[in-house]
Design a protein around this motif. Sequence first.
Motif, short mmCIF file in Angstrom:
data_model
loop_
_atom_site.label_atom_id
_atom_site.label_comp_id
_atom_site.label_asym_id
_atom_site.label_seq_id
_atom_site.Cartn_x
_atom_site.Cartn_y
_atom_site.Cartn_z
N LYS A 14 0.83 -1.21 0.00
CA LYS A 14 0.00 0.00 0.00
C LYS A 14 0.87 1.27 0.00
CE LYS A 14 -3.89 2.07 2.45
NZ LYS A 14 -4.78 1.96 3.62
N GLU A 15 1.97 1.25 0.76
CA GLU A 15 2.89 2.38 0.82
C GLU A 15 3.59 2.64 -0.52
OE1 GLU A 15 5.54 1.37 3.99
OE2 GLU A 15 4.09 1.87 5.56
N HIS A 16 3.65 1.63 -1.37
CA HIS A 16 4.34 1.74 -2.66
C HIS A 16 3.37 1.73 -3.84
CE1 HIS A 16 7.61 0.67 0.04
NE2 HIS A 16 8.40 1.23 -0.85
N LYS A 17 2.14 2.06 -3.58
CA LYS A 17 1.10 2.10 -4.62
C LYS A 17 1.51 2.99 -5.80
CE LYS A 17 -3.86 2.00 -3.88
NZ LYS A 17 -4.89 2.58 -3.02
N ASN A 18 2.19 4.09 -5.47
CA ASN A 18 2.59 5.05 -6.51
C ASN A 18 3.54 4.44 -7.55
OD1 ASN A 18 4.62 4.92 -4.52
ND2 ASN A 18 5.42 6.90 -5.13
N LEU A 27 6.63 -6.17 -5.24
CA LEU A 27 7.40 -5.15 -4.50
C LEU A 27 8.81 -5.64 -4.22
CD1 LEU A 27 7.58 -2.45 -2.98
CD2 LEU A 27 6.67 -3.64 -0.97
N TYR A 28 8.92 -6.87 -3.73
CA TYR A 28 10.25 -7.42 -3.45
C TYR A 28 11.10 -7.46 -4.72
CZ TYR A 28 14.06 -10.56 -2.49
OH TYR A 28 15.31 -11.10 -2.39
N HIS A 29 10.53 -7.95 -5.81
CA HIS A 29 11.28 -8.04 -7.07
C HIS A 29 11.66 -6.66 -7.60
CE1 HIS A 29 11.19 -12.39 -7.99
NE2 HIS A 29 10.19 -12.35 -7.12
#
Length: 181
Positions: A14-18, A27-29
């Motif tokens: 959610k924090e990296h939605k942008n 996200l990890y990849h």
Amino acid sequence: IICNLDHLKAKMVKEHKNLGIKNPKELYHHYRNKRDFEAESQVSRDLHRDINRSFFKDKSFEKPIDNNENPLFNVLNAYAHLAKEIGYKTNMHNIASCLLITIQSEEDCFYFFTHIMKIIGWRDCFIGMQAESKTAKILGKIEMVIEFAMPDIIQHIDDCLNGFMHFENIYLSHFEGIFPK
């Protein structure tokens, strides 16, 4: 370490939605696959040097770092890109290698490592002038927990290893990179 892994992953996504990230694996990849540190940067030199110096050994840590074959490098590289303000610091490899051996999932290790560093506050051990005292406090807490919860192990360590010298070695190796050669 109390952590609901699924909750942590959902929160970070959610924090990296942008970034257009839709799930934890993505996200990890996203961070694992970054290789934009300059080859001569301190982060790059320290990370490459420390991969083979872990207190915890595993054959997978000896694999080449190219093509994402080395899980220890992958986790630490991903964290260094996620937390650019701190990057990678010497001795993070010991924490990550212990987690990898225990968890055996590269992706889950990344999320637990991030949790330990950010939420639990261990990243403070690697930032600025307070690093030495913060590291000593954490090692002191670890020793107290072990003494209370596992007195037989403490007796064995005292008998065989002359106390907590292994913690002292970890503590000292944290600062070896700052001593003049």
